[in-house]
Design a protein around this motif. Sequence first.
Motif, PDB file in Angstrom:
ATOM      1  N   LEU A 301       7.129  63.251   2.850  1.00 51.49           N
ATOM      2  CA  LEU A 301       7.298  64.485   3.617  1.00 51.49           C
ATOM      3  C   LEU A 301       6.011  65.305   3.539  1.00 51.49           C
ATOM      4  O   LEU A 301       5.607  65.748   2.465  1.00 51.49           O
ATOM      5  N   CYS A 302       5.380  65.472   4.690  1.00 51.31           N
ATOM      6  CA  CYS A 302       4.131  66.241   4.711  1.00 51.31           C
ATOM      7  C   CYS A 302       4.245  67.382   5.707  1.00 51.31           C
ATOM      8  O   CYS A 302       5.002  67.316   6.687  1.00 51.31           O
ATOM      9  N   TYR A 362       9.097  58.778   6.147  1.00 49.90           N
ATOM     10  CA  TYR A 362       8.819  59.791   7.167  1.00 49.90           C
ATOM     11  C   TYR A 362       7.629  59.314   8.015  1.00 49.90           C
ATOM     12  O   TYR A 362       6.531  59.860   7.935  1.00 49.90           O
ATOM     13  N   PRO A 363       7.850  58.309   8.866  1.00 54.38           N
ATOM     14  CA  PRO A 363       6.729  57.695   9.581  1.00 54.38           C
ATOM     15  C   PRO A 363       6.324  58.398  10.873  1.00 54.38           C
ATOM     16  O   PRO A 363       5.320  58.037  11.489  1.00 54.38           O
ATOM     17  N   VAL A 364       7.111  59.373  11.313  1.00 59.62           N
ATOM     18  CA  VAL A 364       6.834  60.041  12.585  1.00 59.62           C
ATOM     19  C   VAL A 364       6.055  61.324  12.333  1.00 59.62           C
ATOM     20  O   VAL A 364       6.440  62.145  11.488  1.00 59.62           O
ATOM     21  N   TRP A 403       4.075  60.995  17.400  1.00 53.48           N
ATOM     22  CA  TRP A 403       3.636  59.609  17.257  1.00 53.48           C
ATOM     23  C   TRP A 403       4.452  58.951  16.146  1.00 53.48           C
ATOM     24  O   TRP A 403       4.712  59.563  15.122  1.00 53.48           O
ATOM     25  N   ASP A 404       4.824  57.695  16.366  1.00 50.44           N
ATOM     26  CA  ASP A 404       5.593  56.948  15.379  1.00 50.44           C
ATOM     27  C   ASP A 404       4.683  55.952  14.691  1.00 50.44           C
ATOM     28  O   ASP A 404       4.321  54.920  15.265  1.00 50.44           O
ATOM     29  N   ALA A 405       4.296  56.255  13.445  1.00 53.61           N
ATOM     30  CA  ALA A 405       3.382  55.373  12.718  1.00 53.61           C
ATOM     31  C   ALA A 405       4.040  54.058  12.346  1.00 53.61           C
ATOM     32  O   ALA A 405       3.358  53.061  12.099  1.00 53.61           O
ATOM     33  N   SER A 448      12.308  60.621  12.485  1.00 55.37           N
ATOM     34  CA  SER A 448      12.393  60.114  13.855  1.00 55.37           C
ATOM     35  C   SER A 448      11.890  61.173  14.824  1.00 55.37           C
ATOM     36  O   SER A 448      11.749  62.357  14.468  1.00 55.37           O
ATOM     37  N   LYS A 449      11.644  60.750  16.073  1.00 56.21           N
ATOM     38  CA  LYS A 449      11.220  61.684  17.103  1.00 56.21           C
ATOM     39  C   LYS A 449      12.327  62.690  17.385  1.00 56.21           C
ATOM     40  O   LYS A 449      12.057  63.884  17.609  1.00 56.21           O
TER      41      LYS A 449
END
Length: 464
Positions: A301-302, A362-364, A403-405, A448-449
């Motif tokens: 989480l950033c 948390y890739p998005v 953006w979805d990393a 997620s988006k």
Amino acid sequence: MNTKYIKSLVPAALLAMAMASCDDDKVLTTWYTEAMVPSEIKFEVSEVLPLAVGMDSTLVYSVGPEEAKDLPIVFSSTDEKVATVDQDGTIHAVSVGEAVISAVPERLGFGATGTVTVKVIPQVIKVDEIKLDNVTPAGEDGKIYETDIIELKPTLLPADHTYDYVTWKSMDESIATVDNNGKVECLKRGDVEIRCVAHDKSKVYGSYRLHIDPYIAVEKVIVNSNLSGLSLPGYEVPVDVTYEPAGATLGSVEWKTNNDKVCTVYRGKVTATGFGSTTVIATCKATGETATIEVSVTPGLCYWGPENKWNGWICSNNAAPEDRGDEFWRINFPDAGSGKWRRDIKIDCGNNNLFEWWHSDYPVYAIKTNLQKGGDNTFDVRDASMHDKAGTDLSDGNRLLVWDAAVGKWQGFHGFNLFQVKVADIPNGNVDKNAAWYDVFWIRSFKSKEDAIKFAEDEIKAGK
């Protein structure tokens, strides 16, 4: 005119020092005894004394040891065309230049010597304003308490004033005292004015008003809730506690963390330093009572925003200014002329300075911005690129770029030499040249988006 520059007298030197200053081949006169040999002559004035032509100044000095303090002193000048000196220590400024004024014991021929350089100038530039700043900040509640010690720093204006010498005064020494260096000791509750006075006959002084609150020790700390869901990079987050008695002095509680690699704590405010969990302990100094708060920093989480000033992010070049304020980060475009507009933002990282992050949970990544439409908005991370040209319109008129990393190859924990948002190819007519900038409100990671859009809209509904 006749001006004295007086400070505190220097303590007398030890007799042993005085004896050591006498060589075996130097003979004492019948007028002096060994105990009376001066070991120190010190002028109570700055090393360089500015005087205007035609101005007089009487030196104040001290002699040590105590037995020698009343012995006669002989004064002399190295250049009487610049400055002369009377045998009572009064200096007369004659013409522009520099001269050294010396003082030695009369008739002895050896022992201590005192000197001061006199700089004769055409005229004295007087102080017309003194600003005082508290360089010892108050605690997190912004208050000053009984027993606090603070330091005031003067700024004398104009900058080219002649004399730096000032004295300090408390207008009520029962509430607070101040020493010759501007250090204030707060004695009891109340209001008091501290003054810093110039000594160049300008009659100018600076004023600093203090409100001193009573010191009331905290006897108990009650934890209302633990602290979870913190993000990186960290910024100060207050713990949710109640202090008893109400209105007690927060500085009477001692704070510590069990793992400073997860968080640090200062006076009830926690700053995340790494992913994980730890315990923060509050101890009442007066009673020894303790309370514990569980703290967790969510992996992946950033958040970058006004609270941490978008720490770690930079603009792609310095061709235009930027401003990191309390609500948004304003990024000005370099002049595009008749071409397209561009200015990227990125994490400050590289091959020798990797940006290390955990991305699986948390890739998005989403940016809330008012960026002009029509450009190519690309998220570039270490050999992978993701696009969101259109973005998502929000109900407050701003946009969300997402953006979805996880779509790329980089999932989990990685070190990145590139972590960049490319803001490029905005059509020339889409940017007002009188307002050639875009604002970034926050940059944040999500699962997620859909989560990102919901978070942004929920903030808008809450009036944030």
